[in-house]
Design an enzyme around this catalytic site. Structure first.
Site, PDB file in Angstrom:
ATOM      1  N   SER A 320       0.816  -1.207   0.000  1.00  0.00           N
ATOM      2  CA  SER A 320       0.000   0.000   0.000  1.00  0.00           C
ATOM      3  C   SER A 320       0.855   1.263   0.000  1.00  0.00           C
ATOM      4  O   SER A 320       1.519   1.567  -0.980  1.00  0.00           O
ATOM      5  CB  SER A 320      -0.950  -0.048   1.210  1.00  0.00           C
ATOM      6  OG  SER A 320      -1.929   0.941   1.130  1.00  0.00           O
ATOM      7  N   GLU A 331      10.528   5.802  -9.880  1.00  0.00           N
ATOM      8  CA  GLU A 331      10.216   6.347 -11.193  1.00  0.00           C
ATOM      9  C   GLU A 331      10.421   7.857 -11.317  1.00  0.00           C
ATOM     10  O   GLU A 331      10.584   8.362 -12.424  1.00  0.00           O
ATOM     11  CB  GLU A 331       8.778   5.988 -11.572  1.00  0.00           C
ATOM     12  CG  GLU A 331       8.563   4.491 -11.707  1.00  0.00           C
ATOM     13  CD  GLU A 331       7.139   4.102 -12.075  1.00  0.00           C
ATOM     14  OE1 GLU A 331       6.855   2.888 -12.183  1.00  0.00           O
ATOM     15  OE2 GLU A 331       6.295   5.003 -12.259  1.00  0.00           O
ATOM     16  N   LYS A 345      -0.627  -3.978  -3.507  1.00  0.00           N
ATOM     17  CA  LYS A 345      -1.941  -3.410  -3.182  1.00  0.00           C
ATOM     18  C   LYS A 345      -2.040  -2.055  -3.864  1.00  0.00           C
ATOM     19  O   LYS A 345      -1.399  -1.089  -3.446  1.00  0.00           O
ATOM     20  CB  LYS A 345      -2.141  -3.255  -1.680  1.00  0.00           C
ATOM     21  CG  LYS A 345      -3.500  -2.651  -1.315  1.00  0.00           C
ATOM     22  CD  LYS A 345      -3.643  -2.506   0.191  1.00  0.00           C
ATOM     23  CE  LYS A 345      -5.000  -1.897   0.553  1.00  0.00           C
ATOM     24  NZ  LYS A 345      -5.145  -0.506   0.121  1.00  0.00           N
TER      25      LYS A 345
END
Length: 519
Positions: A320, A331, A345
């Protein structure tokens, strides 16, 4: 000529004019409306008094899709062989709708359950300290909380809890399972655990305690590399992290190993605040995509940023909010991820209070990484993959059992692997308690000032388990690999952190400016 008669009105009759005619028709219309209102009211009272309960619809018009539900409710109320509580039927219907979503992150708590749940949260976080979810009909541990009774008992991410105090919880909702597992500090709960693909189980008795409120742990692991572990994303985590970073900078931090292994997540807002520390202004942190709507893009803001090289440690217990952080750093900040594939998740939940105090939590959106990747049920892959050595995921053996020469069992095999991991020669690891293993146990007992019997039980078993835990804490191969990566990327020369002298050493070694004289 008209003749007057006794009793006759002597007032002349008014003339019929256009104005008089309009007034008369208006009066008649008003009287007609008044009559219709009275008639309608009378019919309504009659229907409410003598008709069926649903004879009159008040408020929203009837919805055809609920007619089957109404029919089932009425039949159960009137024809079931015992009296049925209305609330039980309604709560069951809502539970059924939520379960039909087939979403382990959506849940319904009745008024009583919501009250119990909030009380258990507000009462000093007392329990065993493990994040759980339902997977394939089984209650599965996402991750134990750091320094919690669950972690100390040896519970690991991926462990399946089959029963609680002998009561099966297979097929049970997460909410119901939590109610059984949680309890007051000092009380015990016995969990039947299944680990991995093995069909064997082990009972772990865990003493409930106050769950640690700290979520950030920091230390210098070399002269210039800091290790900061975040165990969950709570309201105070961002403040704790900022304070820890300041302390590490004062201690000489030139590179940072950030660690969210075993972190089951938490608040989305906290994940956003923390990711913002590491990502340049204007870069994307993550995206949130509700149903049939454009994605909302969250970008990094201005302000102070962490300006030292960073690596991030993840594993199968990183879920999560931990994955939001990992996605943002990977990224949008080119941070190297080290460890194992994360949990996976990729959804966002909203919890709403219902009018009677019940609570409905359900998934309202999915979140995407900065590049638009949805990692749900696939997780995030590390750039540098390194798994845990086998000894770090070993199940615990029964400390009350008496393992001695001649015994053959899986518990003996676990004990062999533990002793081997902490540096003792056990011969072939085959589950047979042979002469070589007896000698290893005797040597271990001598080294730890225990009664030398060559038998694994009681204090000796506890000592073996504690020695393995100490090795895991002080000799973590994933942290070591992360340090190697960051040192290489940053071009640093990293030396082990200097150990502070103990109080005894300080007493024996006087300071340079201290005068000493022979007695």
């Amino acid at each position: 000529m008209n003749e007057q008669r006794p009793g006759q009105d002597q007032t002349p009759a008014p003339e019929e004019t256009p104005a008089n005619s309009i007034r008369m028709r208006t009066f008649q219309f008003i009287m007609l409306i008044f009559f219709l209102v009275l008639a309608t009211a009378g019919l309504t009272v009659f229907a409410l008094t003598f008709g069926e309960e649903k004879a009159v619809e008040v408020g929203a018009p009837a919805r055809q899709e609920f007619q089957k539900l109404f029919s089932a409710y009425d039949q159960l109320q009137s024809e079931y062989y015992t009296e049925v509580e209305s609330d039980a039927l309604i709560n069951g219907a809502i539970n059924g709708m939520v379960e039909a979503l087939d979403d382990p992150y959506s849940d319904y708590l009745s008024q009583e359950e919501a009250t119990q749940f909030m009380n258990s949260i507000s009462s000093s976080f007392e329990g065993i300290g493990a994040e759980i979810q339902e997977r394939d009909g089984l209650i599965t541990v996402v991750s134990p909380i750091a320094n919690s009774p669950a972690e100390e008992a040896g519970i690991l991410p991926g462990d399946k809890i089959l029963s609680v105090d002998g009561e099966s919880i297979q097929g049970m909702s997460v909410t119901d399972a939590v109610m059984l597992i949680r309890g007051e500090k000092g009380t015990e709960v016995t969990l039947t655990i299944q680990r991995g693909d093995s069909g064997n189980t082990i009972d772990l008795t865990v003493e409930r305690d106050e769950i640690p409120l700290e979520t950030v742990y920091a230390e210098m692991i070399s002269e210039n590399v800091a290790h900061i572990r975040i165990t969950s994303f709570s309201q105070d985590t961002y403040t704790e992290l900022v304070e820890a970073l300041a302390n590490m900078e004062e201690a000489g931090m030139e590179a940072l190993v950030l660690d969210v292994r075993g972190n089951p997540g938490g608040l989305l807002t906290t994940a956003r605040e923390i990711a913002d520390l590491f990502v340049e202004e204007g870069e994307i942190l993550f995206q949130v995509e509700p149903r049939n709507q454009e994605s909302e893009i969250f970008r990094a803001t201005g302000g102070d940023k962490i300006d030292v090289p960073v690596t991030l440690l993840i594993d199968g217990g990183s879920a999560s909010a931990s994955e939001i952080l990992a996605g943002a750093l990977s990224e949008s900040a080119d941070v190297t991820l080290v460890g194992e594939n994360s949990f996976g998740k990729g959804t966002v939940q909203t919890a709403n209070d219902l009018p009677d105090g019940a609570n409905l939590k359900f998934t309202t959106a999915k979140w995407l990484t900065p590049d638009g990747n949805w990692i749900h049920e696939t997780g995030i892959a590390p750039d540098v993959e390194i798994g845990y050595p086998a000894y770090m995921t070993l199940p615990l053996f029964d400390t009350e059992a008496e393992l001695k020469e001649g015994v053959i069992s899986e518990e003996v095999e676990v004990a062999e692997q533990m002793l081997q991991a902490i540096g003792y020669e056990v011969g072939e690891v085959d589950g047979l308690f042979d002469e070589t293993l007896t000698e290893a146990v005797e040597t271990f007992q001598e080294d730890n000032e225990l009664e030398v019997t060559g038998i694994l039980t009681g204090d000796t078993s506890y000592a073996v388990i504690d020695a393995l835990r100490e090795k895991i804490e002080n000799d973590d191969p994933l942290v070591q690999r992360a340090v190697e990566v960051i040192v290489e990327e940053a071009g640093l020369v990293s030396e082990p952190a200097a150990e502070e002298p103990s109080a005894e050493d300080a007493a024996e070694e006087p300071a340079d400016d201290q005068q000493t004289e022979p007695e």
